[in-house]
Design a protein around this motif. Structure first.
Motif, short mmCIF file in Angstrom:
data_model
loop_
_atom_site.label_atom_id
_atom_site.label_comp_id
_atom_site.label_asym_id
_atom_site.label_seq_id
_atom_site.Cartn_x
_atom_site.Cartn_y
_atom_site.Cartn_z
N GLY A 195 22.98 46.68 30.98
CA GLY A 195 23.13 46.93 32.52
C GLY A 195 23.29 45.61 33.22
O GLY A 195 22.85 45.52 34.31
N CYS A 196 24.26 44.86 32.52
CA CYS A 196 24.58 43.72 33.28
C CYS A 196 25.84 43.45 32.54
O CYS A 196 26.19 43.25 31.36
CB CYS A 196 23.57 42.26 32.93
N THR A 197 26.87 42.86 33.45
CA THR A 197 28.17 42.81 33.01
C THR A 197 28.29 41.58 31.94
O THR A 197 29.52 41.60 31.38
CB THR A 197 29.29 42.70 34.16
N GLU A 198 27.60 40.67 31.75
CA GLU A 198 27.46 39.59 31.09
C GLU A 198 26.93 39.89 29.78
O GLU A 198 27.22 39.12 28.71
CB GLU A 198 26.87 38.28 31.69
N LEU A 199 26.50 40.92 29.43
CA LEU A 199 25.48 41.02 28.06
C LEU A 199 26.39 41.18 26.98
O LEU A 199 26.15 40.84 26.10
CB LEU A 199 24.60 42.10 28.37
N ALA A 200 27.58 42.00 27.43
CA ALA A 200 28.41 42.07 26.00
C ALA A 200 29.03 40.62 25.68
O ALA A 200 29.28 40.74 24.49
CB ALA A 200 29.71 42.87 26.55
N VAL A 210 20.22 51.30 17.16
CA VAL A 210 20.78 52.51 18.15
C VAL A 210 21.90 51.93 18.89
O VAL A 210 22.63 50.96 19.04
CB VAL A 210 19.60 52.74 19.24
N PRO A 211 22.78 53.03 19.49
CA PRO A 211 23.81 52.65 20.11
C PRO A 211 23.66 51.78 21.33
O PRO A 211 22.76 52.04 22.07
CB PRO A 211 24.40 54.04 20.45
N LEU A 212 24.84 51.00 21.62
CA LEU A 212 24.69 50.04 22.83
C LEU A 212 25.69 50.66 23.51
O LEU A 212 26.81 50.90 23.19
CB LEU A 212 24.68 48.74 22.20
N PHE A 213 25.34 50.90 24.98
CA PHE A 213 26.37 51.29 25.96
C PHE A 213 26.55 50.03 26.96
O PHE A 213 25.69 49.65 27.60
CB PHE A 213 25.76 52.52 26.96
N ASP A 214 27.82 49.48 26.74
CA ASP A 214 28.43 48.47 27.35
C ASP A 214 28.77 49.01 28.80
O ASP A 214 29.90 49.53 28.99
CB ASP A 214 29.26 47.67 26.58
#
Length: 231
Positions: A195-200, A210-214
Motif C-alpha cells: 500500500g505504498c507506490t514505492e514498495l514494488a 502469499v500473493p502480493l498486491f502491488d
C-alpha cells in the motif's frame, strides 16, 4: 483513447513506474507504436512531506486540488493520484473537478476479491496504515485488514521515506520487510497489499509466502481499462 491526468511526484521514483506501467499496458493492448495519452503534474514532494508531517492535510489537499483543476483544464478525462497516502485528500480533489478520480483502494480491493482473498496484510506509510481513510475503505469492500505491530509499522514507514523515496533499495530493509510480512501471514493474512507506490521497488512475489498486491500496478491497470474502455 481517453486522456489520463496524473498527479505525481510523491515520490517521482514511483511516478516513473506509473508512466512505464501505463504505457506498457497500452502497447500490450493496442500493439504497434501505441502509447498512452497522459498529462502529468509532478509536485515537489519536499513541501508535501512537510505538510504530512505537520498534519496540515487541508493545505496539502488544496495544493493537489489546484493540480487537478489544471489537468482537467488541459484535457484530462480522469485523474490518478500517484501515491497511496495522498488519497487521504481525495475528497478535496473530487470536489474541485468535474472528472472522475480513479481511487487506488477501489482498484486494489477489486483485484484482491478477484483473487479470492478476504484477509490481507497492509504495508504502507504510517498514515496509510494507521488512519481510517485507507483501511476503512478496504473494509467497506469486504476485506479483513491486518497491520504490522507498532515496531513493524515504524520500520516500514522509515524505509519508505528515508530509503525508497530517495532511490535507495537496500537488502537489509528487504529482509526486515520479509519478517514483517511473515508475521502477518502467521496471523492469518492470505495476501499482502503493498500500500505504498514505492514498495514494488523493494519487493516482489518471491518475498512472501502469499500473493502480493502491488497497488501501483493495479492502479495503473485500472487507468488503462478506463482509457481504452471505448477504444
Amino acid at each position: 483513447m481517453k486522456t489520463i491526468g496524473l498527479i505525481g511526484g510523491m515520490s517521482w521514483e514511483s511516478t516513473a513506474s506509473y508512466y512505464r506501467l501505463i504505457n506498457q499496458a497500452v502497447k500490450a493492448r493496442l500493439g504497434g507504436l501505441h502509447s498512452a495519452s497522459l498529462l502529468l503534474h509532478s509536485v515537489d514532494f519536499a513541501g508535501i512531506e512537510q505538510l504530512q508531517r505537520a498534519g496540515d492535510w487541508d493545505t496539502a489537499g488544496a495544493q493537489l486540488a489546484q493540480a487537478a483543476r489544471g489537468l482537467q483544464a488541459a484535457g484530462a478525462g480522469a485523474l490518478l493520484i500517484c501515491a497511496n497516502t495522498m488519497h487521504k485528500v481525495a475528497p478535496a480533489i473530487e470536489s474541485a473537478v468535474q472528472i472522475p478520480l480513479l481511487h487506488v483502494v477501489d482498484a486494489t480491493a477489486a483485484a484482491v476479491r478477484r483473487a479470492g482473498v478476504r484477509r490481507v496484510g497492509l504495508l504502507g506509510t504510517r498514515f496509510t496504515m494507521e488512519q481510517p481513510f485507507y483501511v476503512e475503505r478496504l473494509r467497506q469492500q469486504g476485506l479483513d485488514v491486518l497491520l504490522p505491530d507498532a515496531d513493524g509499522r515504524a520500520m516500514v514507514h522509515r524505509v519508505i521515506y528515508e530509503e525508497l523515496c530517495q532511490g535507495l533499495v537496500l537488502a537489509g530493509s528487504r529482509d526486515d520487510y520479509r519478517r514483517v510480512m511473515a508475521a502477518l501471514v502467521a496471523q492469518g493474512a492470505e495476501g499482502i497489499i503493498l500500500g505504498c507506490t514505492e514498495l514494488a521497488l523493494l519487493l516482489d512475489a518471491g518475498d512472501a509466502a502469499v500473493p502480493l498486491f502491488d497497488t501501483t500496478e493495479l492502479h495503473a491497470q485500472a487507468a488503462v481499462d478506463w482509457a481504452l474502455a471505448d477504444a
